[in-house]
Design a protein around this motif. Structure first.
Motif, PDB file in Angstrom:
ATOM      1  N   ILE A 104       0.838  -1.207   0.000  1.00  0.00           N
ATOM      2  CA  ILE A 104       0.000   0.000   0.000  1.00  0.00           C
ATOM      3  C   ILE A 104       0.869   1.252   0.000  1.00  0.00           C
ATOM      4  O   ILE A 104       0.599   2.204  -0.725  1.00  0.00           O
ATOM      5  CB  ILE A 104      -0.972  -0.021   1.198  1.00  0.00           C
ATOM      6  CG1 ILE A 104      -2.051  -1.083   0.957  1.00  0.00           C
ATOM      7  CG2 ILE A 104      -1.600   1.362   1.427  1.00  0.00           C
ATOM      8  CD1 ILE A 104      -2.915  -1.397   2.155  1.00  0.00           C
ATOM      9  N   ARG A 105       1.948   1.254   0.789  1.00  0.00           N
ATOM     10  CA  ARG A 105       2.812   2.436   0.915  1.00  0.00           C
ATOM     11  C   ARG A 105       3.989   2.432  -0.060  1.00  0.00           C
ATOM     12  O   ARG A 105       4.934   3.210   0.091  1.00  0.00           O
ATOM     13  CB  ARG A 105       3.378   2.526   2.337  1.00  0.00           C
ATOM     14  CG  ARG A 105       2.386   2.831   3.415  1.00  0.00           C
ATOM     15  CD  ARG A 105       3.037   3.076   4.770  1.00  0.00           C
ATOM     16  NE  ARG A 105       4.066   2.108   5.124  1.00  0.00           N
ATOM     17  CZ  ARG A 105       5.384   2.292   4.974  1.00  0.00           C
ATOM     18  NH1 ARG A 105       5.858   3.418   4.489  1.00  0.00           N
ATOM     19  NH2 ARG A 105       6.241   1.358   5.319  1.00  0.00           N
ATOM     20  N   ALA A 106       3.958   1.589  -1.070  1.00  0.00           N
ATOM     21  CA  ALA A 106       5.074   1.466  -2.017  1.00  0.00           C
ATOM     22  C   ALA A 106       5.516   2.838  -2.523  1.00  0.00           C
ATOM     23  O   ALA A 106       4.693   3.704  -2.827  1.00  0.00           O
ATOM     24  CB  ALA A 106       4.673   0.585  -3.189  1.00  0.00           C
ATOM     25  N   ALA A 107       6.825   3.018  -2.612  1.00  0.00           N
ATOM     26  CA  ALA A 107       7.400   4.306  -3.031  1.00  0.00           C
ATOM     27  C   ALA A 107       6.910   4.736  -4.407  1.00  0.00           C
ATOM     28  O   ALA A 107       6.845   5.933  -4.698  1.00  0.00           O
ATOM     29  CB  ALA A 107       8.927   4.218  -3.015  1.00  0.00           C
ATOM     30  N   SER A 108       6.538   3.781  -5.251  1.00  0.00           N
ATOM     31  CA  SER A 108       6.097   4.116  -6.608  1.00  0.00           C
ATOM     32  C   SER A 108       4.602   4.453  -6.679  1.00  0.00           C
ATOM     33  O   SER A 108       4.106   4.825  -7.735  1.00  0.00           O
ATOM     34  CB  SER A 108       6.384   2.938  -7.540  1.00  0.00           C
ATOM     35  OG  SER A 108       5.667   1.797  -7.090  1.00  0.00           O
ATOM     36  N   GLY A 109       3.888   4.325  -5.575  1.00  0.00           N
ATOM     37  CA  GLY A 109       2.439   4.521  -5.601  1.00  0.00           C
ATOM     38  C   GLY A 109       1.978   5.831  -4.980  1.00  0.00           C
ATOM     39  O   GLY A 109       2.768   6.583  -4.408  1.00  0.00           O
ATOM     40  N   PRO A 110       0.677   6.095  -5.046  1.00  0.00           N
ATOM     41  CA  PRO A 110       0.125   7.355  -4.549  1.00  0.00           C
ATOM     42  C   PRO A 110      -0.008   7.425  -3.029  1.00  0.00           C
ATOM     43  O   PRO A 110      -0.335   8.481  -2.495  1.00  0.00           O
ATOM     44  CB  PRO A 110      -1.254   7.418  -5.211  1.00  0.00           C
ATOM     45  CG  PRO A 110      -1.637   6.001  -5.420  1.00  0.00           C
ATOM     46  CD  PRO A 110      -0.345   5.284  -5.713  1.00  0.00           C
ATOM     47  N   CYS A 111       0.262   6.318  -2.321  1.00  0.00           N
ATOM     48  CA  CYS A 111       0.187   6.310  -0.857  1.00  0.00           C
ATOM     49  C   CYS A 111       1.570   6.238  -0.217  1.00  0.00           C
ATOM     50  O   CYS A 111       1.706   5.910   0.966  1.00  0.00           O
ATOM     51  CB  CYS A 111      -0.651   5.117  -0.377  1.00  0.00           C
ATOM     52  SG  CYS A 111      -2.361   5.145  -0.920  1.00  0.00           S
ATOM     53  N   ALA A 112       2.602   6.554  -0.998  1.00  0.00           N
ATOM     54  CA  ALA A 112       3.972   6.491  -0.486  1.00  0.00           C
ATOM     55  C   ALA A 112       4.133   7.459   0.676  1.00  0.00           C
ATOM     56  O   ALA A 112       3.707   8.610   0.599  1.00  0.00           O
ATOM     57  CB  ALA A 112       4.960   6.827  -1.590  1.00  0.00           C
TER      58      ALA A 112
END
Length: 194
Positions: A104-112
């Motif tokens: 969910i918190r992946a650096a590549s995603g919108p929830c980083a």
């Protein structure tokens, strides 16, 4: 357009969710009525409202790639003195929760986002109350246990009144049955694919 405060969590189902929320209220935690009982995957995060569609797509993609996994709560712990929190421990399902929150918190995603403390799945039962009440909470639920299968997670938004409200549920994969949500608003399948 403005901002909203979001959180992503695994709801603690009935009858456990309401039981733990009532207990949290009985220990004197003033925030308890506005916080459904949960295991945090993404802590309170302020985002711009125009980012919501991308966040919802991301969460749907994460959920679609996961499978249900068993979870067990057992006993209590505390983050004191580092943080004024007493919690019910997650004793089974730690790896699944940890993998899920990382996706969910992946650096590549919108929830980083970075976390203030290392991720440690738990269910808060007392926060920021007197030491005596924290001790009472820790002792009072030391024999608590609950077991269920996690079949998804949910997106919540915090209102101006400090109450967290369910916005959307994200069931795992295409064939996972949803876990009943907490009234306020168990077998062992394979480990998560997260």
């Amino acid at each position: 357009m403005g901002t909203v405060t979001l959180g992503v969590s695994i709801a603690v189902p009935e009858p456990y969710g309401s039981f733990l929320q009532r207990k949290r209220e009985s220990f004197g935690d003033p925030a308890a009525p506005g916080i459904p009982t949960h295991i945090t995957l993404l802590p309170p995060t302020e985002v711009r409202t125009e980012a919501l569609p991308a966040i919802e797509r991301h969460l749907a993609e994460v959920a679609a790639g996961c499978r249900a996994f068993p979870l067990r709560l057992e006993g209590t712990g505390t983050f004191r003195p580092l943080s004024p929190v007493v919690y019910v421990k997650v004793t089974d399902g730690v790896a699944g929760c940890t993998a899920l929150q990382a996706r969910i918190r992946a650096a590549s995603g919108p929830c980083a986002r970075e976390l203030q403390f290392p991720y440690h799945p738990h269910v808060t039962i007392a926060h920021g109350i007197t030491e005596e009440d924290m001790d009472r909470a820790q002792a009072g639920l030391r024999d608590f246990t609950a077991t269920w299968t996690i079949g998804g997670f949910a997106l919540y938004e915090q209102g101006a009144d400090e109450v967290w409200r369910l916005e959307r549920e994200y069931p795992f994969g295409p064939q996972t049955a949803a876990v009943p949500r907490q009234a306020a608003d168990l077998s062992r399948p394979p480990a998560p694919s997260c």
